[in-house]
Motif scaffolding. Structure first.
Motif, PDB file in Angstrom:
ATOM      1  N   GLN A 291       0.731  -1.303  -0.147  1.00 42.39           N
ATOM      2  CA  GLN A 291      -0.090   0.120   0.005  1.00 42.39           C
ATOM      3  C   GLN A 291       0.953   1.318   0.067  1.00 42.39           C
ATOM      4  O   GLN A 291       0.241   2.444  -0.638  1.00 42.39           O
ATOM      5  CB  GLN A 291      -1.021   0.013   1.229  1.00 42.39           C
ATOM      6  CG  GLN A 291      -0.256   0.044   2.402  1.00 42.39           C
ATOM      7  CD  GLN A 291      -0.707   1.141   3.413  1.00 42.39           C
ATOM      8  OE1 GLN A 291      -0.934   2.290   2.823  1.00 42.39           O
ATOM      9  NE2 GLN A 291      -0.964   0.873   4.694  1.00 42.39           N
ATOM     10  N   GLN A 292       2.112   1.095   0.633  1.00 42.94           N
ATOM     11  CA  GLN A 292       3.077   2.517   0.525  1.00 42.94           C
ATOM     12  C   GLN A 292       3.230   2.990  -0.673  1.00 42.94           C
ATOM     13  O   GLN A 292       3.135   4.092  -1.294  1.00 42.94           O
ATOM     14  CB  GLN A 292       4.224   2.360   1.646  1.00 42.94           C
ATOM     15  CG  GLN A 292       3.660   1.810   2.906  1.00 42.94           C
ATOM     16  CD  GLN A 292       3.121   2.688   3.784  1.00 42.94           C
ATOM     17  OE1 GLN A 292       3.393   4.127   3.667  1.00 42.94           O
ATOM     18  NE2 GLN A 292       2.369   2.357   4.637  1.00 42.94           N
ATOM     19  N   ARG A 293       3.695   2.024  -1.697  1.00 46.29           N
ATOM     20  CA  ARG A 293       4.271   2.152  -2.840  1.00 46.29           C
ATOM     21  C   ARG A 293       3.135   2.592  -3.653  1.00 46.29           C
ATOM     22  O   ARG A 293       3.035   3.389  -4.285  1.00 46.29           O
ATOM     23  CB  ARG A 293       4.989   0.924  -3.526  1.00 46.29           C
ATOM     24  CG  ARG A 293       6.429   1.066  -3.174  1.00 46.29           C
ATOM     25  CD  ARG A 293       6.945  -0.394  -3.974  1.00 46.29           C
ATOM     26  NE  ARG A 293       8.243  -0.422  -3.461  1.00 46.29           N
ATOM     27  CZ  ARG A 293       8.821  -0.751  -2.306  1.00 46.29           C
ATOM     28  NH1 ARG A 293       8.083  -1.083  -1.461  1.00 46.29           N
ATOM     29  NH2 ARG A 293      10.102  -0.724  -2.293  1.00 46.29           N
ATOM     30  N   LEU A 294       1.852   1.926  -3.622  1.00 43.99           N
ATOM     31  CA  LEU A 294       0.678   2.315  -4.593  1.00 43.99           C
ATOM     32  C   LEU A 294       0.033   3.726  -4.061  1.00 43.99           C
ATOM     33  O   LEU A 294      -0.237   4.430  -4.960  1.00 43.99           O
ATOM     34  CB  LEU A 294      -0.298   1.154  -4.269  1.00 43.99           C
ATOM     35  CG  LEU A 294      -1.674   1.214  -5.079  1.00 43.99           C
ATOM     36  CD1 LEU A 294      -1.319   1.107  -6.593  1.00 43.99           C
ATOM     37  CD2 LEU A 294      -2.654   0.205  -4.683  1.00 43.99           C
TER      38      LEU A 294
ATOM     39  N   LEU B 275     -12.431   5.854  -6.488  1.00 51.86           N
ATOM     40  CA  LEU B 275     -11.165   6.329  -6.868  1.00 51.86           C
ATOM     41  C   LEU B 275     -10.196   5.100  -7.136  1.00 51.86           C
ATOM     42  O   LEU B 275     -10.725   4.030  -6.814  1.00 51.86           O
ATOM     43  CB  LEU B 275     -10.391   6.967  -5.975  1.00 51.86           C
ATOM     44  CG  LEU B 275     -11.136   8.653  -5.574  1.00 51.86           C
ATOM     45  CD1 LEU B 275     -10.234   9.017  -4.281  1.00 51.86           C
ATOM     46  CD2 LEU B 275     -11.321   9.419  -6.514  1.00 51.86           C
ATOM     47  N   LEU B 276      -9.424   5.249  -7.900  1.00 51.93           N
ATOM     48  CA  LEU B 276      -8.327   4.015  -8.142  1.00 51.93           C
ATOM     49  C   LEU B 276      -8.039   3.452  -6.806  1.00 51.93           C
ATOM     50  O   LEU B 276      -8.073   2.438  -6.810  1.00 51.93           O
ATOM     51  CB  LEU B 276      -7.291   4.617  -9.135  1.00 51.93           C
ATOM     52  CG  LEU B 276      -6.214   3.386  -9.183  1.00 51.93           C
ATOM     53  CD1 LEU B 276      -6.713   2.456 -10.025  1.00 51.93           C
ATOM     54  CD2 LEU B 276      -4.806   4.219  -9.460  1.00 51.93           C
ATOM     55  N   LEU B 277      -7.756   4.390  -5.940  1.00 49.48           N
ATOM     56  CA  LEU B 277      -7.362   3.946  -4.578  1.00 49.48           C
ATOM     57  C   LEU B 277      -8.017   4.535  -3.539  1.00 49.48           C
ATOM     58  O   LEU B 277      -8.302   5.857  -3.400  1.00 49.48           O
ATOM     59  CB  LEU B 277      -5.890   4.216  -4.286  1.00 49.48           C
ATOM     60  CG  LEU B 277      -5.251   3.685  -3.006  1.00 49.48           C
ATOM     61  CD1 LEU B 277      -5.439   2.410  -2.719  1.00 49.48           C
ATOM     62  CD2 LEU B 277      -3.704   4.258  -3.181  1.00 49.48           C
ATOM     63  N   GLN B 278      -8.531   3.819  -2.683  1.00 43.11           N
ATOM     64  CA  GLN B 278      -9.473   4.102  -1.586  1.00 43.11           C
ATOM     65  C   GLN B 278      -8.500   4.002  -0.386  1.00 43.11           C
ATOM     66  O   GLN B 278      -8.345   2.716   0.175  1.00 43.11           O
ATOM     67  CB  GLN B 278     -10.987   3.598  -1.355  1.00 43.11           C
ATOM     68  CG  GLN B 278     -11.564   4.072  -0.135  1.00 43.11           C
ATOM     69  CD  GLN B 278     -13.047   3.465  -0.006  1.00 43.11           C
ATOM     70  OE1 GLN B 278     -13.326   2.505  -1.157  1.00 43.11           O
ATOM     71  NE2 GLN B 278     -13.615   3.602   1.134  1.00 43.11           N
ATOM     72  N   THR B 279      -8.075   4.906   0.309  1.00 46.95           N
ATOM     73  CA  THR B 279      -7.121   4.809   1.454  1.00 46.95           C
ATOM     74  C   THR B 279      -7.929   4.628   2.806  1.00 46.95           C
ATOM     75  O   THR B 279      -9.019   4.806   2.816  1.00 46.95           O
ATOM     76  CB  THR B 279      -6.161   5.835   1.633  1.00 46.95           C
ATOM     77  OG1 THR B 279      -6.995   7.357   1.668  1.00 46.95           O
ATOM     78  CG2 THR B 279      -5.443   6.218   0.445  1.00 46.95           C
ATOM     79  N   ASN B 280      -7.068   4.460   3.787  1.00 47.13           N
ATOM     80  CA  ASN B 280      -7.569   4.232   5.151  1.00 47.13           C
ATOM     81  C   ASN B 280      -7.224   5.653   6.098  1.00 47.13           C
ATOM     82  O   ASN B 280      -6.027   5.988   5.561  1.00 47.13           O
ATOM     83  CB  ASN B 280      -7.303   3.097   5.775  1.00 47.13           C
ATOM     84  CG  ASN B 280      -5.715   2.656   5.827  1.00 47.13           C
ATOM     85  OD1 ASN B 280      -5.178   3.608   5.571  1.00 47.13           O
ATOM     86  ND2 ASN B 280      -5.553   1.465   6.350  1.00 47.13           N
ATOM     87  N   HIS B 281      -7.817   5.837   7.403  1.00 47.43           N
ATOM     88  CA  HIS B 281      -7.054   6.634   8.104  1.00 47.43           C
ATOM     89  C   HIS B 281      -6.995   8.171   7.460  1.00 47.43           C
ATOM     90  O   HIS B 281      -5.896   8.598   7.923  1.00 47.43           O
ATOM     91  CB  HIS B 281      -5.897   6.089   8.744  1.00 47.43           C
ATOM     92  CG  HIS B 281      -5.821   4.800   9.253  1.00 47.43           C
ATOM     93  ND1 HIS B 281      -6.879   4.512  10.460  1.00 47.43           N
ATOM     94  CD2 HIS B 281      -5.206   3.669   8.838  1.00 47.43           C
ATOM     95  CE1 HIS B 281      -6.561   3.036  10.478  1.00 47.43           C
ATOM     96  NE2 HIS B 281      -5.746   2.589   9.755  1.00 47.43           N
TER      97      HIS B 281
END
Length: 209
Positions: free
Chosen positions: A81-84, A125-131
């Motif tokens: 997840q960090q790289r993405l 979105l392409l990426l849905q993050t947390n926190h």
């Protein structure tokens, strides 16, 4: 079920997929050193046809999401997840830069926007993050809104704000010596991962073993 890791370029990885970082994963924690390592790897690819292996990633397949006439596989990111997250921010920074150019640059800017933003729903979105309680990531990816680090409430928010600033700076530094379209080509075609796409949650632990 047999696990078959796939070697793929970043372009292939991001096509036809939506990514979600589950709540149990840690928040965005990369600092300047990790981002600079990534930028350095990308710089080394400029003007070459070499590839760079970024990492092994693991995604847990959850469901198929239909948006208009397109179908996307939604995956929870178990590892990588960090790289993405960083690459997503970098693509948005590049999209902003390309959108200020001519017709060709704007065409590619629109392609990146379509990749990153699928619809009006915040989840699309392409990426849905947390926190991301401050919506720093969402606001930047969707609207290009640069966060004010001074108002960041958590260390994760500060890391995201720093990532935005550093990715935009990297894109601008690239443009001073090279075509930004070349940067897009490098990101799409010369960065690669080994991706484990898993349907059975119990198999996640097998991959790490």
């Amino acid at each position: 079920m047999q696990i078959q890791p796939q070697f793929m370029t970043l372009n292939t990885l991001l096509s036809g997929r939506l990514f979600k970082i589950p709540e149990y994963q840690r928040a965005y924690s990369w600092g300047s050193k990790q981002r600079e390592d990534l930028f350095s790897d990308v710089r080394k690819l400029r003007g070459t046809d070499k590839g760079h292996f970024m990492a092994t990633m693991v995604g847990l397949r959850r469901k198929t999401v239909r948006i208009a006439a397109d179908a996307f596989t939604e995956l929870e990111i178990v590892d990588g997840q960090q790289r993405l997250t960083t690459v997503t921010i970098l693509l948005r920074a590049l999209q902003k830069q390309l959108s200020t150019g001519g017709a060709t640059e704007q065409k590619f800017a629109n392609e990146i926007h379509t990749l990153l933003v699928k619809g009006d729903d915040l989840n699309l979105l392409l990426l849905q993050t947390n926190h991301d309680s401050s919506h720093i990531f969402v606001d930047y990816v969707r609207d290009g809104r640069v966060p004010d680090r001074a108002t960041a409430k958590t260390s994760a928010d500060q890391n995201l704000a720093d990532a935005v600033a550093e990715c935009e700076s990297f894109v601008k530094s690239w443009q001073r010596t090279s075509d930004p379209i070349e940067l897009l080509a490098v990101l799409r075609n010369q960065l690669s991962v080994i991706f484990h796409e898993i349907a059975d949650e119990a198999l996640v632990y097998t991959v790490f073993e």
